[in-house]
Design an enzyme around this catalytic site. Structure first.
Site, mmCIF file in Angstrom:
data_model
loop_
_atom_site.group_PDB
_atom_site.id
_atom_site.type_symbol
_atom_site.label_atom_id
_atom_site.label_comp_id
_atom_site.label_asym_id
_atom_site.label_seq_id
_atom_site.Cartn_x
_atom_site.Cartn_y
_atom_site.Cartn_z
ATOM 1 N N ASP A 159 -8.837 -1.756 2.516
ATOM 2 C CA ASP A 159 -8.690 -1.103 3.814
ATOM 3 C C ASP A 159 -9.744 -1.580 4.807
ATOM 4 O OD1 ASP A 159 -6.586 0.371 2.774
ATOM 5 O OD2 ASP A 159 -7.920 1.931 2.017
ATOM 6 N N ASP B 167 0.828 -1.208 0.000
ATOM 7 C CA ASP B 167 0.000 0.000 0.000
ATOM 8 C C ASP B 167 0.861 1.256 0.000
ATOM 9 O OD1 ASP B 167 -2.523 1.101 -0.128
ATOM 10 O OD2 ASP B 167 -2.715 1.320 2.035
#
Length: 480
Positions: free
Chosen positions: A391, A350
């Site tokens: 997420d 990420d």
């Protein structure tokens, strides 16, 4: 993994790219009870600075000259434009040439009507140093609407209110994320409890383990999963034009199946309406057939109308929440060790694709909530606050493991509650950093440490770290 609140440019999925040079044209009629209406404009902030509110704005009488392109000063008498706001059509000459002619004829504001997509003027800044009148583009259809709504005598002004530091859409994103993680993990715990109840004998326990191998991550599958994510993202960067439709198809199939599983679990608790029909060697409930048709139709409607930004985002969020819930419930992490490896690798993934290579196309699977505060951006494009499915799902797998560990060890949900609270704290921390840095953030950078550290501290404090780390090797049988 897509970071929250990054404005994506995936037009195929209806995610809008926000233009920094957008403003508002405030128009008012001259009737007994004057009507007012706002319209979107595009301008170049390097040339002019618009007032931030109507209090500091100057109104001008609007002269509609859309019958001309104003490429020659002889096209319009000077008396017509004196001290007025003038709107002309976009033509073959440049914005600079139009602006010089308008200013020489006494105009105080130049609006250029465009039938094409609005884009701010892009001439050199030095060429506009001698110009004092503001220049902006407006949609031709808005000019027509302005005359129909407000009449022929119209006063206009330009302004550009700043985007607020905090938008209520962040609260909605927070509620959706925490709710989905908490509910998905709780659902996983219920499934674990039912499995333990059904496996009273050692032979049944072995059968259950074999049945669950298809939905359990091992260390090897965790690494392979992250590698596949990286490869897929790189392929999207080079072949986005074609692969985006593959992703749309996969999302439709997966979300329809997930929505069915979620709703079927609820319908299963309803004691009536259980009429069945025989299909081959199976008895199928009629209501489940209608439910399957409904879920497929919902996914199909989203696929067809995904660019309808006024309402399609709600359907996408419903499908996305169902997808995340089903994923968290179905995919099981066998131990805390696998959770650490998965969350750690995806954290690096990420951060790399957000901070180091931000130009990489992001996977277009996100929770979308339109910004609720009024601004030029909301008037022009209805921008969205975004949170990637990853997420929610990635930390959700850890929370689900904590919930199952609570069930296996009869620990009164202490791991589940602690990890859920840690996830909520991580989300708040993400919002705070987002507001301070004013740029997209990799949410896992804050969610992963919060959840992993909290889970570790709880296990250490309860002197269960070895059980927690090894997982199924130390599982305690269910006790009625």
């Amino acid at each position: 993994v897509i970071t929250p609140f990054r404005q994506a440019c995936a037009k195929h999925l209806g995610l809008l790219q926000i233009n920094a040079d957008e403003g508002i044209l405030h128009a008012s009629g001259n009737g007994v009870t004057p009507l007012t209406k706002d319209y979107c404009i595009a301008y170049n902030s390097n040339w002019i600075t618009l007032p931030s509110s109507l209090d500091n704005a100057t109104f001008r009488s609007l002269e509609n000259l859309t019958s001309t392109v104003l490429c020659d000063s002889s096209e319009v008498p000077a008396v017509v434009m004196k001290d007025k706001a003038v709107v002309v059509m976009r033509g073959n000459c440049t914005f600079l040439e139009k602006a010089k002619i308008a200013q020489s004829l006494g105009a105080k504001m130049l609006l250029i009507a465009s039938k094409a997509r609005l884009s701010p003027p892009s001439d050199n800044k030095t060429d506009f140093e001698n110009l004092s009148l503001p220049v902006a583009l407006i949609r031709y259809n808005d000019i027509m609407d302005m005359q129909l709504t407000l009449g022929n005598e119209i006063n206009v002004t330009l302004y550009s209110p700043p985007l607020p530091e905090f938008d209520c859409s962040m609260v909605v994103i927070f509620v959706i994320a925490v709710f989905t993680v908490a509910l998905g993990a709780y659902w996983s715990g219920i499934a674990e409890l039912e499995n333990l109840k059904a496996t009273a004998s050692p032979g049944d326990r072995e059968t259950r383990r074999k049945k669950e191998e298809n939905v359990t991550f091992t260390t090897l599958t965790v690494v392979l999963f992250v590698v596949i994510c990286c490869v897929m993202l790189i392929l999207l960067y080079f072949f986005y034009k074609w692969l985006v439709y593959v992703i749309i198809l996969v999302f439709c199939l997966a979300s329809a199946m997930s929505l069915y599983n979620c709703l079927a679990a609820l319908i299963g608790e309803i004691p009536f309406g259980q009429c069945r029909i025989v299909c081959g060697n199976r008895n199928i409930e009629v209501r489940l057939i209608f439910l399957a048709a409904f879920c497929i139709a919902a996914a199909a409607v989203w696929a067809v109308f995904r660019n309808e930004d006024r309402w399609a985002w709600m359907l996408q969020d419903i499908l996305g929440i169902a997808f995340c819930l089903n994923f968290i419930k179905t995919l099981k992490m066998p131990n805390f060790k696998s959770c650490v490896i998965l969350l750690g690798l995806l954290l690096l993934y990420d951060v790399f694709f957000v901070f180091i290579t931000p130009f990489i196309t992001k996977l277009p699977v996100v929770i979308r909530v339109p910004r609720l505060e009024y601004s030029a951006a909301t008037l022009c494009d209805m921008p969205f606050s975004l949170l990637g499915f990853g997420d929610i799902i990635v930390p959700g797998l850890l929370v689900a493991y904590c919930r199952r560990f609570d069930v296996q060890t009869s620990s009164s949900s202490v791991y589940y509650v602690s990890c859920t609270i840690a996830y909520a704290v991580g989300m708040v921390l993400t919002f705070v950093v987002l507001a301070l840095m004013k740029m997209g953030q990799p949410a896992l950078l804050y969610l992963v440490p919060c959840t992993l550290i909290t889970s570790s501290l709880v296990a250490w404090r309860r002197k269960e770290m070895k059980k927690f780390w090894k997982g199924s090797s130390y599982q305690v049988g269910w006790m009625p």
